[in-house]
Design an enzyme around this catalytic site. Structure first.
Site, PDB file in Angstrom:
ATOM      1  N   LYS A 177       0.873  -1.186   0.000  1.00 26.10           N
ATOM      2  CA  LYS A 177       0.000   0.000   0.000  1.00 26.10           C
ATOM      3  C   LYS A 177       0.906   1.232   0.000  1.00 26.10           C
ATOM      4  O   LYS A 177       1.414   1.641   1.040  1.00 26.10           O
ATOM      5  CB  LYS A 177      -0.891  -0.023   1.246  1.00 26.10           C
ATOM      6  CG  LYS A 177      -2.212   0.711   1.130  1.00 26.10           C
ATOM      7  CD  LYS A 177      -2.112   2.175   0.736  1.00 26.10           C
ATOM      8  CE  LYS A 177      -1.791   3.092   1.886  1.00 26.10           C
ATOM      9  NZ  LYS A 177      -1.619   4.501   1.462  1.00 26.10           N
ATOM     10  N   VAL A 234       0.715   7.680  13.166  1.00 25.77           N
ATOM     11  CA  VAL A 234       0.091   6.526  12.504  1.00 25.77           C
ATOM     12  C   VAL A 234       0.780   5.233  12.950  1.00 25.77           C
ATOM     13  O   VAL A 234       0.123   4.210  13.169  1.00 25.77           O
ATOM     14  CB  VAL A 234       0.134   6.683  10.966  1.00 25.77           C
ATOM     15  CG1 VAL A 234      -0.441   5.443  10.295  1.00 25.77           C
ATOM     16  CG2 VAL A 234      -0.632   7.921  10.531  1.00 25.77           C
ATOM     17  N   GLU A 252       9.344   2.233  11.243  1.00 23.11           N
ATOM     18  CA  GLU A 252      10.380   3.266  11.045  1.00 23.11           C
ATOM     19  C   GLU A 252       9.637   4.591  11.056  1.00 23.11           C
ATOM     20  O   GLU A 252       8.904   4.897  10.111  1.00 23.11           O
ATOM     21  CB  GLU A 252      11.081   3.083   9.699  1.00 23.11           C
ATOM     22  CG  GLU A 252      11.989   1.875   9.611  1.00 23.11           C
ATOM     23  CD  GLU A 252      13.213   1.994  10.481  1.00 23.11           C
ATOM     24  OE1 GLU A 252      13.552   3.113  10.889  1.00 23.11           O
ATOM     25  OE2 GLU A 252      13.816   0.952  10.759  1.00 23.11           O
ATOM     26  N   CYS A 286      13.117  11.882   7.021  1.00 20.92           N
ATOM     27  CA  CYS A 286      13.077  11.413   8.409  1.00 20.92           C
ATOM     28  C   CYS A 286      14.398  11.737   9.095  1.00 20.92           C
ATOM     29  O   CYS A 286      14.443  11.907  10.303  1.00 20.92           O
ATOM     30  CB  CYS A 286      12.792   9.927   8.457  1.00 20.92           C
ATOM     31  SG  CYS A 286      13.923   8.964   7.467  1.00 20.92           S
ATOM     32  N   GLU A 387       8.432  16.894  15.550  1.00 19.41           N
ATOM     33  CA  GLU A 387       8.832  16.805  14.144  1.00 19.41           C
ATOM     34  C   GLU A 387       7.948  17.738  13.313  1.00 19.41           C
ATOM     35  O   GLU A 387       6.724  17.646  13.371  1.00 19.41           O
ATOM     36  CB  GLU A 387       8.690  15.367  13.637  1.00 19.41           C
ATOM     37  CG  GLU A 387       9.192  15.213  12.216  1.00 19.41           C
ATOM     38  CD  GLU A 387       9.029  13.800  11.662  1.00 19.41           C
ATOM     39  OE1 GLU A 387       7.919  13.266  11.728  1.00 19.41           O
ATOM     40  OE2 GLU A 387      10.029  13.246  11.169  1.00 19.41           O
TER      41      GLU A 387
HETATM   42  P1  NAD Z   1       2.028   9.017   7.349  1.00 26.12           P
HETATM   43  O1  NAD Z   1       2.180   8.310   8.656  1.00 26.12           O
HETATM   44  O2  NAD Z   1       0.981  10.040   7.219  1.00 26.12           O
HETATM   45  O3  NAD Z   1       1.717   7.934   6.201  1.00 26.12           O
HETATM   46  C1  NAD Z   1       2.563   6.829   5.958  1.00 26.12           C
HETATM   47  C2  NAD Z   1       1.766   5.728   5.287  1.00 26.12           C
HETATM   48  O4  NAD Z   1       0.783   5.241   6.209  1.00 26.12           O
HETATM   49  C3  NAD Z   1       0.990   6.169   4.039  1.00 26.12           C
HETATM   50  O5  NAD Z   1       1.054   5.152   3.077  1.00 26.12           O
HETATM   51  C4  NAD Z   1      -0.421   6.323   4.568  1.00 26.12           C
HETATM   52  O6  NAD Z   1      -1.406   6.141   3.584  1.00 26.12           O
HETATM   53  C5  NAD Z   1      -0.482   5.207   5.589  1.00 26.12           C
HETATM   54  N1  NAD Z   1      -1.510   5.368   6.627  1.00 26.12           N
HETATM   55  C6  NAD Z   1      -2.050   6.516   7.115  1.00 26.12           C
HETATM   56  N2  NAD Z   1      -2.983   6.240   8.048  1.00 26.12           N
HETATM   57  C7  NAD Z   1      -3.003   4.894   8.184  1.00 26.12           C
HETATM   58  C8  NAD Z   1      -3.736   4.001   9.013  1.00 26.12           C
HETATM   59  N3  NAD Z   1      -4.627   4.452   9.899  1.00 26.12           N
HETATM   60  N4  NAD Z   1      -3.496   2.685   8.909  1.00 26.12           N
HETATM   61  C9  NAD Z   1      -2.574   2.213   8.043  1.00 26.12           C
HETATM   62  N5  NAD Z   1      -1.858   3.003   7.218  1.00 26.12           N
HETATM   63  C10 NAD Z   1      -2.067   4.331   7.291  1.00 26.12           C
HETATM   64  O7  NAD Z   1       3.462   9.577   6.986  1.00 26.12           O
HETATM   65  P2  NAD Z   1       3.913  10.426   5.699  1.00 26.12           P
HETATM   66  O8  NAD Z   1       3.402  11.812   5.822  1.00 26.12           O
HETATM   67  O9  NAD Z   1       3.631   9.671   4.443  1.00 26.12           O
HETATM   68  O10 NAD Z   1       5.510  10.418   5.869  1.00 26.12           O
HETATM   69  C11 NAD Z   1       6.185  11.292   6.691  1.00 26.12           C
HETATM   70  C12 NAD Z   1       6.578  10.625   7.990  1.00 26.12           C
HETATM   71  O11 NAD Z   1       7.325   9.451   7.728  1.00 26.12           O
HETATM   72  C13 NAD Z   1       7.481  11.491   8.852  1.00 26.12           C
HETATM   73  O12 NAD Z   1       7.092  11.367  10.202  1.00 26.12           O
HETATM   74  C14 NAD Z   1       8.853  10.884   8.629  1.00 26.12           C
HETATM   75  O13 NAD Z   1       9.785  11.127   9.663  1.00 26.12           O
HETATM   76  C15 NAD Z   1       8.514   9.445   8.510  1.00 26.12           C
HETATM   77  N6  NAD Z   1       9.573   8.708   7.825  1.00 26.12           N
HETATM   78  C16 NAD Z   1      10.358   7.867   8.561  1.00 26.12           C
HETATM   79  C17 NAD Z   1      11.407   7.183   7.956  1.00 26.12           C
HETATM   80  C18 NAD Z   1      12.297   6.254   8.737  1.00 26.12           C
HETATM   81  O14 NAD Z   1      12.950   5.442   8.120  1.00 26.12           O
HETATM   82  N7  NAD Z   1      12.353   6.331  10.060  1.00 26.12           N
HETATM   83  C19 NAD Z   1      11.636   7.374   6.587  1.00 26.12           C
HETATM   84  C20 NAD Z   1      10.823   8.251   5.884  1.00 26.12           C
HETATM   85  C21 NAD Z   1       9.786   8.904   6.507  1.00 26.12           C
END
Ligand code: NAD
Length: 496
Positions: A177, A234, A252, A286, A387
Site C-alpha cells: 500500500k 500513525v 520506522e 526522516c 517533528e
Molecule cells: P504518514 O504516517 O501520514 O503515512 C505513511 C503511510 O501510512 C501512508 O502510506 C499512509 O497512507 C499510511 N496510513 C495513514 N494512516 C493509516 C492508518 N490508519 N493505517 C494504516 N496506514 C495508514 O506519513 P507520511 O506523511 O507519508 O511520511 C512522513 C513521515 O514518515 C514522517 O514522520 C517521517 O519522519 C517518517 N519517515 C520515517 C522514515 C524512517 O525510516 N524512520 C523514513 C521516511 C519517513
C-alpha cells in the site's frame, strides 16, 4: 492540459480498478493543476482480493530457489539503472524533491537491488556444535508468508525498495500500500519488478488512502507481518492494531534529528552540513536535521552564516536546474509547517529568516515555504521537540560538550544525530552517548548507505533495522533444526 492517465491496482498479475470504482488523483506539489495520474481508491474488499492472490502465489515463490529469486532482483536493478533518469523526473514531478535528489532516490533502489541480488547466494544460517554426540544442529531462514508493506511519500522509490526487495528474496509474498501522495512512483517500481520476471501474485499493489486501504491491510488476519514507515502518530495505531492481532510489526517513524557543533568544529564544514541536512528535500526527510545545537562561543557566528546561506537558497520547481529547494508535499503539510512558525514566535524564539508561505509568480501554482531559521530556541520548546517535516530549523545554544549531547538526547526520537568536532576524544564520547540509531561525525544527519543497517531507537522505531546485513532478517523467520543420528534418546542438559 491533456487528460491524466489512469492507473490500476495490481492483483494476482492483473491490473484492475478498485471494486468500488472509486479513484483519487495524484497532483504535482509544484503545480497543483498538473494531475500526474488517477488511481484506484481501494478499501477492505480490494485488500481481501490482494491477500488471496498473494496466498495463491506463495507456495511456488517459496519453493523457487533463492538464487533464482535473486535473478529477478538483478534484472530489476538493470531496468532501474536503464530508467533512472525517467524515474527521477517523474518523482520530481510527483513529489517535488529537486532532480539531483530524485536521482539519488532511484540510485538507492538500484544499490539495494544489486546488494540484495548478491545476498541470494550468501550463507543464510548457522551450523552450531551440539553438546551431545552424534547430533547436528543448524538454522536456516524461512519466509514469513503474506506480508503488508505501507510506505511514506518522501522516498517514494527508495523506501519501497528497502522493503520489497529483501522481502522478495526471503520468499515472502507482498501486498503493498504505497503513500497516496506518490502512487505513480510506486506503480513504476512495481512495473519494473513485473517486467523483471516476478510471477503473478507475488507482489500485489493496493492503492488508496491510509485510513481505508492501509488500515484494512493492518487488520487483515492473514497478513502475518506489517512493515511500516511513516509518522509516529500513525505508527502507534499500526502497532496497537497489529499487536492485538499478534502480528510482527516493524516501524520506522519520525525524527527530531540534531547537528551538534562543538567549539573546536570546522565552522564552514558544519554549515555545509547544516544547510544540506536542514533544507535538502525541503526538510522532508526522516533524517533531516531540524535542530542545530551549537556551542555558545560559536552560536552567534553560526546563526548569522546559516541565515545568509538559507536566504541564498533558490526555491521553486525541482525540475528546474537552478532550484535547490522544492515544494512542500501538500497543502495540509504546508499549513502545518507554517503553524510551527507561529508556535515558535508565540513561545518566544527569535525568527531569524523565513517563516512565510512563498506564493509570488510561478510559486503561486504550488506549495512553497521559505527556508526558516529560529534562534534562541530552548530545548524544551515545541519547535525543538516535535517533528515539523519542513524547511524549519531551530538553533539552540549549549554551554559545553556535555550539555550539547544532553540537548541532542532530549527528544522522544532517536534516529540520526551528528557531531562536528576536531577532537577525537570528544568524537568518541559523542558516538557513545548520543541516543540514536545512526550517528555521524563531521558529516550531516543524512547520508545513509544501503549496505549498513538503518533505523532508529526510542520513539523512532521498535528495534528493527532495514538495509545492511540485517535487511532480510526483518522479512524472514529463523528455523532451528536438531538432527540426532545416535539411535538413542539423548536428553539435552541431562545426558551431557
Ligand atoms: P504518514 O504516517 O501520514 O503515512 C505513511 C503511510 O501510512 C501512508 O502510506 C499512509 O497512507 C499510511 N496510513 C495513514 N494512516 C493509516 C492508518 N490508519 N493505517 C494504516 N496506514 C495508514 O506519513 P507520511 O506523511 O507519508 O511520511 C512522513 C513521515 O514518515 C514522517 O514522520 C517521517 O519522519 C517518517 N519517515 C520515517 C522514515 C524512517 O525510516 N524512520 C523514513 C521516511 C519517513
Amino acid at each position: 492540459m491533456s487528460e491524466a492517465p489512469a492507473f490500476q491496482n495490481l492483483i494476482g498479475g492483473e491490473w484492475i480498478p478498485a471494486r468500488s470504482g472509486r479513484t483519487f488523483e495524484s497532483r504535482s506539489p509544484a503545480d497543483r493543476s498538473d494531475v500526474v495520474g488517477v488511481f484506484p481508491r481501494s478499501d477492505a474488499a480490494d485488500v481481501d482480493d490482494a491477500v488471496a492472490a498473494a496466498r495463491r502465489a506463495f507456495p511456488a515463490w517459496r519453493g523457487t530457489p533463492q538464487p533464482a529469486r535473486g535473478e529477478v532482483l538483478r534484472e530489476a536493478a538493470r531496468l532501474l539503472r536503464e530508467r533512472k533518469e525517467e524515474l527521477a523526473r517523474l518523482m520530481t514531478r510527483e513529489m517535488g524533491k529537486v532532480l539531483v535528489e530524485a536521482r539519488g532516490d532511484v540510485q538507492e533502489a538500484i544499490d539495494m537491488a544489486d546488494y540484495i541480488a548478491g545476498e541470494a547466494r550468501r550463507p543464510v544460517g548457522q551450523t552450531v556444535p551440539s553438546e551431545l554426540t552424534d547430533k547436528v544442529c543448524f538454522t536456516f531462514r524461512e519466509p514469513v508468508g503474506v506480508i503488508g508493506l505501507i510506505t511514506p511519500w518522501n522516498f517514494p522509490i527508495a523506501i519501497p525498495s528497502w522493503k520489497l526487495l529483501p522481502a522478495l528474496l526471503a520468499g515472502d509474498v507482498v501486498v503493498f500500500k504505497p503513500a497516496e501522495d506518490t502512487p505513480l512512483c510506486a506503480a513504476r517500481l512495481v512495473e519494473i519488478l513485473v517486467e523483471a520476471g516476478l510471477p503473478p501474485g507475488v507482489v500485489n499493489v493496493v492503492h488508496g488512502i491510509g485510513e481505508e486501504a492501509g488500515a484494512a491491510l493492518v487488520a487483515h488476519p492473514e497478513v502475518r507481518l506489517i512493515s511500516f514507515t511513516g509518522s509516529a502518530e500513525v505508527g502507534r495505531q499500526v502497532a496497537a492494531k497489529g499487536g492485538a492481532l499478534l502480528k510482527r510489526v516493524s516501524l520506522e517513524l519520525g525524527g527530531k534529528n540534531a547537528i551538534v557543533v562543538l567549539d573546536d568544529a570546522d565552522l564552514e564544514l558544519a554549515l555545509d552540513g547544516a544547510v544540506w541536512a536542514a533544507f535538502g528535500t525541503t526538510g522532508q526527510r526522516c533524517t533531516a536535521a531540524s535542530r542545530m545545537i551549537v556551542d555558545r562561543r560559536l552560536v552567534g557566528d553560526f546563526t548569522a552564516l546559516l541565515r545568509a546561506r538559507a536566504e541564498a537558497l533558490r526555491v521553486g520547481d525541482g525540475l528546474r536546474d537552478e532550484v535547490e529547494v522544492g515544494p512542500i508535499i501538500n497543502e495540509r503539510q504546508l499549513r502545518r509547517v507554517h503553524s510551527y512558525t507561529e508556535v515558535g514566535v508565540a513561545e518566544g524564539a527569535r525568527l531569524v529568516t523565513g517563516g512565510a508561505v512563498l506564493d509570488q509568480g510561478d510559486l503561486a501554482r504550488g506549495h512553497f515555504y521559505a527556508p526558516t531559521v529560529f534562534a534562541d530556541v530552548r530545548p524544551t520548546m515545541r519547535n525543538a521537540q516535535e517533528e515539523i517535516f519542513g524547511p524549519t530549523v531551530a538553533v539552540i545554544a549549549a554551554q559545553s560538550a556535555e550539555e550539547a549531547v544532553a540537548h541532542a538526547n532530549s527528544t522522544v526520537y532517536g534516529l540520526s544525530l551528528a557531531v562536528y568536532t576536531r577532537d577525537v576524544g570528544r568524537a568518541f564520547r559523542a558516538m557513545r552517548e548520543l541516543q540514536a540509531g545512526i550517528v555521524y561525525v563531521n558529516a550531516p544527519t543524512i547520508g545513509a548507505e544501503i549496505q549498513l543497517p538503518f533505523g532508529g531507537i526510542k520513539g523512532t522505531g521498535n528495534g528493527h533495522r532495514e538495509a545492511g546485513m540485517t535487511a532480510v532478517d526483518e522479512f524472514s523467520e529463523r528455523k532451528t533444526v536438531y538432527v540426532d543420528y545416535s539411535g538413542r534418546l539423548q536428553r539435552a542438559q541431562i545426558d551431557t
